[in-house]
Design an enzyme around this catalytic site. Structure first.
Site, PDB file in Angstrom:
ATOM      1  N   ASP A 274      11.300   0.112   0.368  1.00  0.00           N
ATOM      2  CA  ASP A 274      12.611  -0.080   0.986  1.00  0.00           C
ATOM      3  C   ASP A 274      13.327   1.266   0.997  1.00  0.00           C
ATOM      4  OD1 ASP A 274      11.658  -2.681   0.505  1.00  0.00           O
ATOM      5  OD2 ASP A 274      13.673  -3.486   0.258  1.00  0.00           O
TER       6      ASP A 274
ATOM      7  N   LYS B 282      16.638  -3.842   7.385  1.00  0.00           N
ATOM      8  CA  LYS B 282      17.323  -4.510   6.277  1.00  0.00           C
ATOM      9  C   LYS B 282      18.796  -4.140   6.321  1.00  0.00           C
ATOM     10  CE  LYS B 282      17.233  -4.390   1.159  1.00  0.00           C
ATOM     11  NZ  LYS B 282      16.489  -3.850  -0.006  1.00  0.00           N
TER      12      LYS B 282
ATOM     13  N   LYS C  24      15.512  -8.415   6.986  1.00  0.00           N
ATOM     14  CA  LYS C  24      15.832  -8.720   5.587  1.00  0.00           C
ATOM     15  C   LYS C  24      17.322  -8.542   5.339  1.00  0.00           C
ATOM     16  CE  LYS C  24      14.936  -7.293   0.786  1.00  0.00           C
ATOM     17  NZ  LYS C  24      14.133  -6.414  -0.115  1.00  0.00           N
TER      18      LYS C  24
END
Length: 317
Positions: free
Chosen positions: A154, A217, A253
Protein backbone atom coordinates in the site's frame (compact mmCIF):
# COMPACT_ATOMS: atom_id res chain seq x y z
CA UNK A 1 -13.67 -7.71 -18.44
CA UNK A 2 -10.04 -8.83 -18.50
CA UNK A 3 -9.04 -10.49 -15.20
CA UNK A 4 -5.34 -10.09 -15.95
CA UNK A 5 -3.38 -7.67 -13.80
CA UNK A 6 -3.71 -4.02 -14.85
CA UNK A 7 -0.66 -3.29 -17.04
CA UNK A 8 -1.28 0.45 -17.04
CA UNK A 9 -1.25 2.75 -20.05
CA UNK A 10 0.77 5.74 -21.20
CA UNK A 11 -0.20 8.91 -19.37
CA UNK A 12 -3.32 10.15 -21.17
CA UNK A 13 -4.59 13.44 -19.68
CA UNK A 14 -7.46 13.53 -22.18
CA UNK A 15 -9.17 10.84 -20.09
CA UNK A 16 -9.58 13.14 -17.08
CA UNK A 17 -8.65 16.77 -17.77
CA UNK A 18 -12.09 17.67 -19.09
CA UNK A 19 -13.92 16.07 -16.15
CA UNK A 20 -15.41 18.20 -13.36
CA UNK A 21 -17.06 16.40 -10.45
CA UNK A 22 -20.14 18.03 -8.90
CA UNK A 23 -19.86 17.45 -5.14
CA UNK A 24 -23.54 18.21 -4.47
CA UNK A 25 -24.62 15.64 -7.06
CA UNK A 26 -22.24 13.04 -5.61
CA UNK A 27 -23.58 13.69 -2.11
CA UNK A 28 -27.19 13.33 -3.30
CA UNK A 29 -26.41 10.06 -5.07
CA UNK A 30 -24.59 8.47 -2.14
CA UNK A 31 -27.20 9.63 0.40
CA UNK A 32 -29.68 7.32 -1.33
CA UNK A 33 -27.74 4.15 -0.63
CA UNK A 34 -28.10 3.74 3.16
CA UNK A 35 -31.65 5.12 2.95
CA UNK A 36 -32.98 2.59 0.49
CA UNK A 37 -30.76 -0.47 0.76
CA UNK A 38 -32.16 -2.94 3.29
CA UNK A 39 -30.76 -6.46 3.65
CA UNK A 40 -32.29 -8.43 6.50
CA UNK A 41 -31.96 -11.68 8.45
CA UNK A 42 -30.16 -14.55 6.65
CA UNK A 43 -29.32 -12.32 3.69
CA UNK A 44 -27.72 -9.79 6.02
CA UNK A 45 -25.68 -12.52 7.70
CA UNK A 46 -24.47 -13.71 4.30
CA UNK A 47 -23.43 -10.18 3.32
CA UNK A 48 -21.57 -9.76 6.61
CA UNK A 49 -19.67 -13.02 6.10
CA UNK A 50 -18.74 -11.77 2.66
CA UNK A 51 -17.61 -8.44 4.14
CA UNK A 52 -15.23 -10.33 6.44
CA UNK A 53 -13.66 -11.97 3.41
CA UNK A 54 -12.99 -8.48 1.99
CA UNK A 55 -11.33 -7.00 5.08
CA UNK A 56 -7.65 -6.12 5.19
CA UNK A 57 -7.31 -6.63 8.93
CA UNK A 58 -5.04 -3.78 9.94
CA UNK A 59 -2.83 -2.54 12.72
CA UNK A 60 -0.86 0.64 12.04
CA UNK A 61 -0.10 1.96 15.50
CA UNK A 62 3.12 3.38 16.83
CA UNK A 63 3.13 0.84 19.65
CA UNK A 64 2.68 -2.24 17.43
CA UNK A 65 4.62 -5.26 18.63
CA UNK A 66 5.36 -8.69 17.24
CA UNK A 67 2.92 -10.21 19.74
CA UNK A 68 0.12 -7.85 18.73
CA UNK A 69 0.68 -8.76 15.08
CA UNK A 70 0.62 -12.48 15.90
CA UNK A 71 -2.71 -12.05 17.70
CA UNK A 72 -4.09 -10.10 14.76
CA UNK A 73 -3.00 -12.86 12.39
CA UNK A 74 -4.71 -15.48 14.57
CA UNK A 75 -7.90 -13.42 14.29
CA UNK A 76 -7.47 -13.20 10.51
CA UNK A 77 -7.30 -17.01 10.36
CA UNK A 78 -10.41 -17.41 12.55
CA UNK A 79 -12.37 -14.14 12.34
CA UNK A 80 -15.65 -15.63 13.57
CA UNK A 81 -15.92 -17.64 16.79
CA UNK A 82 -16.38 -21.36 15.98
CA UNK A 83 -19.67 -21.58 17.91
CA UNK A 84 -21.14 -18.66 15.92
CA UNK A 85 -19.87 -20.11 12.66
CA UNK A 86 -21.45 -23.48 13.50
CA UNK A 87 -24.76 -21.85 14.43
CA UNK A 88 -24.76 -20.18 11.00
CA UNK A 89 -24.41 -23.59 9.36
CA UNK A 90 -20.89 -22.78 8.19
CA UNK A 91 -18.86 -25.08 10.42
CA UNK A 92 -17.06 -26.63 7.45
CA UNK A 93 -16.65 -23.34 5.57
CA UNK A 94 -13.27 -21.64 5.43
CA UNK A 95 -13.74 -18.05 6.53
CA UNK A 96 -10.75 -15.73 6.72
CA UNK A 97 -9.97 -12.09 6.10
CA UNK A 98 -8.57 -11.02 2.74
CA UNK A 99 -5.20 -9.91 4.12
CA UNK A 100 -3.38 -8.57 7.16
CA UNK A 101 -1.93 -5.07 6.76
CA UNK A 102 1.01 -3.90 8.89
CA UNK A 103 4.00 -1.57 9.00
CA UNK A 104 7.17 -2.76 7.19
CA UNK A 105 9.04 -3.91 10.30
CA UNK A 106 6.08 -6.09 11.26
CA UNK A 107 6.01 -7.91 7.90
CA UNK A 108 8.32 -10.79 8.93
CA UNK A 109 6.24 -11.46 12.04
CA UNK A 110 3.00 -11.47 10.03
CA UNK A 111 4.46 -13.71 7.32
CA UNK A 112 5.56 -16.23 9.93
CA UNK A 113 2.21 -16.14 11.74
CA UNK A 114 0.22 -16.63 8.52
CA UNK A 115 2.40 -19.36 7.02
CA UNK A 116 0.27 -22.01 5.33
CA UNK A 117 -2.95 -20.00 5.68
CA UNK A 118 -3.09 -18.55 2.18
CA UNK A 119 -3.74 -15.10 3.71
CA UNK A 120 -1.40 -12.53 2.16
CA UNK A 121 0.51 -9.92 4.12
CA UNK A 122 0.06 -6.34 2.99
CA UNK A 123 2.53 -3.68 4.04
CA UNK A 124 2.26 0.07 3.92
CA UNK A 125 5.37 1.64 2.46
CA UNK A 126 6.89 4.71 0.78
CA UNK A 127 7.14 6.75 3.97
CA UNK A 128 3.57 6.08 5.11
CA UNK A 129 1.49 8.06 5.97
CA UNK A 130 2.90 11.38 4.66
CA UNK A 131 5.11 9.98 1.93
CA UNK A 132 7.50 12.91 2.29
CA UNK A 133 10.72 10.98 1.74
CA UNK A 134 13.12 11.01 -1.22
CA UNK A 135 11.83 8.72 -3.94
CA UNK A 136 14.87 6.38 -3.92
CA UNK A 137 14.29 5.67 -0.22
CA UNK A 138 10.61 5.06 -0.84
CA UNK A 139 11.40 2.58 -3.62
CA UNK A 140 13.97 0.86 -1.41
CA UNK A 141 11.33 0.48 1.30
CA UNK A 142 8.99 -1.21 -1.18
CA UNK A 143 11.71 -3.64 -2.27
CA UNK A 144 12.59 -4.44 1.34
CA UNK A 145 8.96 -5.24 2.19
CA UNK A 146 8.66 -7.53 -0.83
CA UNK A 147 11.90 -9.29 0.13
CA UNK A 148 10.47 -9.88 3.62
CA UNK A 149 7.43 -11.62 2.10
CA UNK A 150 4.79 -8.91 1.62
CA UNK A 151 2.48 -9.89 -1.25
CA UNK A 152 0.69 -6.54 -1.36
CA UNK A 153 2.11 -3.02 -0.97
CA UNK A 154 0.00 0.00 0.00
CA UNK A 155 1.89 3.04 -1.30
CA UNK A 156 1.19 6.72 -0.68
CA UNK A 157 1.39 9.38 -3.35
CA UNK A 158 3.02 12.79 -3.16
CA UNK A 159 -0.05 14.97 -2.61
CA UNK A 160 1.77 18.04 -3.91
CA UNK A 161 1.88 16.55 -7.42
CA UNK A 162 -1.91 16.18 -7.43
CA UNK A 163 -2.58 19.54 -5.81
CA UNK A 164 -0.44 21.28 -8.44
CA UNK A 165 -1.89 19.23 -11.27
CA UNK A 166 1.59 17.95 -12.12
CA UNK A 167 0.28 14.71 -13.59
CA UNK A 168 3.51 13.64 -15.35
CA UNK A 169 5.36 13.78 -11.99
CA UNK A 170 2.61 11.79 -10.26
CA UNK A 171 2.48 9.24 -13.08
CA UNK A 172 6.25 8.72 -13.09
CA UNK A 173 6.34 8.32 -9.32
CA UNK A 174 3.57 5.71 -9.22
CA UNK A 175 4.96 3.84 -12.23
CA UNK A 176 8.34 3.58 -10.48
CA UNK A 177 6.63 2.26 -7.37
CA UNK A 178 4.72 -0.30 -9.41
CA UNK A 179 7.99 -1.49 -10.94
CA UNK A 180 9.57 -1.76 -7.47
CA UNK A 181 6.64 -3.92 -6.31
CA UNK A 182 7.47 -6.62 -8.86
CA UNK A 183 4.94 -9.44 -8.46
CA UNK A 184 3.43 -7.88 -5.31
CA UNK A 185 0.15 -6.11 -5.97
CA UNK A 186 0.18 -2.36 -5.44
CA UNK A 187 -2.57 -0.35 -3.78
CA UNK A 188 -2.22 3.39 -4.43
CA UNK A 189 -3.40 5.43 -1.43
CA UNK A 190 -4.60 8.81 -2.69
CA UNK A 191 -5.10 10.42 0.76
CA UNK A 192 -8.29 11.94 -0.63
CA UNK A 193 -8.95 14.07 2.45
CA UNK A 194 -5.90 16.12 1.50
CA UNK A 195 -6.61 16.55 -2.22
CA UNK A 196 -9.04 19.43 -1.91
CA UNK A 197 -11.70 18.63 -4.52
CA UNK A 198 -13.48 15.64 -6.01
CA UNK A 199 -12.27 16.73 -9.42
CA UNK A 200 -8.68 16.31 -8.21
CA UNK A 201 -9.61 12.94 -6.67
CA UNK A 202 -10.96 11.79 -10.03
CA UNK A 203 -7.83 12.89 -11.88
CA UNK A 204 -5.47 11.32 -9.33
CA UNK A 205 -7.45 8.07 -9.51
CA UNK A 206 -7.11 7.94 -13.27
CA UNK A 207 -3.39 8.76 -13.21
CA UNK A 208 -2.78 6.01 -10.61
CA UNK A 209 -4.54 3.46 -12.80
CA UNK A 210 -2.72 4.59 -15.92
CA UNK A 211 0.54 4.14 -13.97
CA UNK A 212 -0.37 0.51 -13.22
CA UNK A 213 -2.03 0.50 -9.79
CA UNK A 214 -3.79 -2.78 -8.96
CA UNK A 215 -6.05 -0.98 -6.46
CA UNK A 216 -6.85 2.61 -5.68
CA UNK A 217 -7.40 3.33 -2.00
CA UNK A 218 -9.05 6.30 -0.35
CA UNK A 219 -6.99 7.10 2.71
CA UNK A 220 -4.15 6.31 5.06
CA UNK A 221 -6.52 6.48 8.01
CA UNK A 222 -4.37 9.26 9.43
CA UNK A 223 -6.00 12.21 7.64
CA UNK A 224 -8.65 14.44 9.23
CA UNK A 225 -11.15 13.17 6.65
CA UNK A 226 -10.86 9.56 5.51
CA UNK A 227 -13.18 7.33 3.47
CA UNK A 228 -16.46 9.05 2.55
CA UNK A 229 -19.16 7.92 0.15
CA UNK A 230 -18.90 10.94 -2.23
CA UNK A 231 -15.16 10.34 -2.54
CA UNK A 232 -15.80 6.64 -3.10
CA UNK A 233 -18.36 7.34 -5.79
CA UNK A 234 -15.88 9.60 -7.58
CA UNK A 235 -13.16 6.94 -7.49
CA UNK A 236 -15.56 4.17 -8.52
CA UNK A 237 -16.78 6.16 -11.52
CA UNK A 238 -13.12 6.61 -12.53
CA UNK A 239 -12.63 2.86 -12.15
CA UNK A 240 -15.63 2.17 -14.35
CA UNK A 241 -14.40 4.59 -17.01
CA UNK A 242 -10.90 3.10 -16.96
CA UNK A 243 -12.26 -0.42 -17.31
CA UNK A 244 -14.46 0.67 -20.19
CA UNK A 245 -11.49 2.19 -22.00
CA UNK A 246 -8.93 -0.58 -21.35
CA UNK A 247 -10.86 -3.73 -20.48
CA UNK A 248 -8.83 -4.04 -17.27
CA UNK A 249 -10.50 -4.01 -13.85
CA UNK A 250 -8.76 -2.20 -11.00
CA UNK A 251 -9.67 -2.82 -7.37
CA UNK A 252 -11.04 -0.36 -4.83
CA UNK A 253 -10.24 -0.07 -1.12
CA UNK A 254 -11.93 2.33 1.29
CA UNK A 255 -10.00 2.78 4.52
CA UNK A 256 -9.98 5.02 7.56
CA UNK A 257 -12.72 5.43 10.13
CA UNK A 258 -14.75 2.37 9.06
CA UNK A 259 -15.95 0.67 12.22
CA UNK A 260 -19.45 -0.80 12.03
CA UNK A 261 -21.21 -3.70 10.37
CA UNK A 262 -23.77 -1.23 9.07
CA UNK A 263 -21.02 0.65 7.23
CA UNK A 264 -19.82 -2.60 5.67
CA UNK A 265 -23.31 -3.17 4.26
CA UNK A 266 -23.41 0.34 2.81
CA UNK A 267 -20.01 -0.02 1.11
CA UNK A 268 -20.96 -3.39 -0.37
CA UNK A 269 -24.22 -1.89 -1.62
CA UNK A 270 -22.35 0.96 -3.29
CA UNK A 271 -20.07 -1.47 -5.12
CA UNK A 272 -23.01 -3.67 -6.10
CA UNK A 273 -24.97 -0.76 -7.56
CA UNK A 274 -22.11 0.98 -9.34
CA UNK A 275 -19.87 -1.88 -10.51
CA UNK A 276 -21.82 -5.14 -10.17
CA UNK A 277 -21.32 -8.46 -8.41
CA UNK A 278 -17.92 -9.26 -9.88
CA UNK A 279 -16.43 -6.11 -8.34
CA UNK A 280 -17.56 -7.21 -4.86
CA UNK A 281 -15.05 -10.08 -4.75
CA UNK A 282 -11.93 -9.77 -2.56
CA UNK A 283 -9.57 -9.59 -5.53
CA UNK A 284 -11.27 -6.30 -6.50
CA UNK A 285 -12.72 -4.95 -3.26
CA UNK A 286 -11.09 -4.54 0.13
CA UNK A 287 -12.06 -2.74 3.32
CA UNK A 288 -9.22 -1.40 5.43
CA UNK A 289 -10.38 -1.86 9.01
CA UNK A 290 -9.77 -3.43 12.39
CA UNK A 291 -12.60 -2.64 14.81
CA UNK A 292 -15.21 -3.27 12.09
CA UNK A 293 -14.56 -7.01 12.35
CA UNK A 294 -15.52 -7.04 16.03
CA UNK A 295 -18.84 -5.34 15.30
CA UNK A 296 -19.59 -7.71 12.42
CA UNK A 297 -18.96 -10.71 14.67
CA UNK A 298 -21.20 -9.12 17.31
CA UNK A 299 -24.01 -8.69 14.76
CA UNK A 300 -23.63 -12.30 13.64
CA UNK A 301 -23.93 -13.46 17.26
CA UNK A 302 -27.11 -11.42 17.59
CA UNK A 303 -28.43 -13.07 14.43
CA UNK A 304 -28.03 -16.58 15.85
CA UNK A 305 -28.87 -15.90 19.53
CA UNK A 306 -31.12 -12.83 19.50
CA UNK A 307 -28.82 -11.14 22.04
CA UNK A 308 -26.05 -8.58 21.76
CA UNK A 309 -22.80 -9.45 23.52
CA UNK A 310 -20.43 -6.90 25.00
CA UNK A 311 -17.70 -5.76 22.62
CA UNK A 312 -15.16 -7.43 24.88
CA UNK A 313 -16.57 -10.83 23.85
CA UNK A 314 -15.23 -10.23 20.34
CA UNK A 315 -11.61 -9.11 20.70
CA UNK A 316 -9.65 -8.36 17.56
CA UNK A 317 -6.53 -10.05 18.77
Amino acid sequence: MNDARNPGTPLTPDWFEGVTVNRSAAERRTAQIPARRSVKKDHQAAWLIHAIRCIDLTTLAGDDTAERVRRLCAKARQPVRPDIQAALGLAEERIATAAVCVYPTMVPHAVAALAGSGIPVASVATGFPAGLMPLPLRLAEIRWCVEQGAAEIDIVITREHALRGDWPALYDEIAAMREACGDAHMKAILATGELGSLTTVHAASMVAMQAGADFIKTSTGKETENATLPVALTMIRALRDYQGRTGHAVGFKPAGGLRSAKEAMVWLSLIREELGLRAMQPDLFRIGASSMLGDIERQLEHHVTGRYAAQSHHPIG
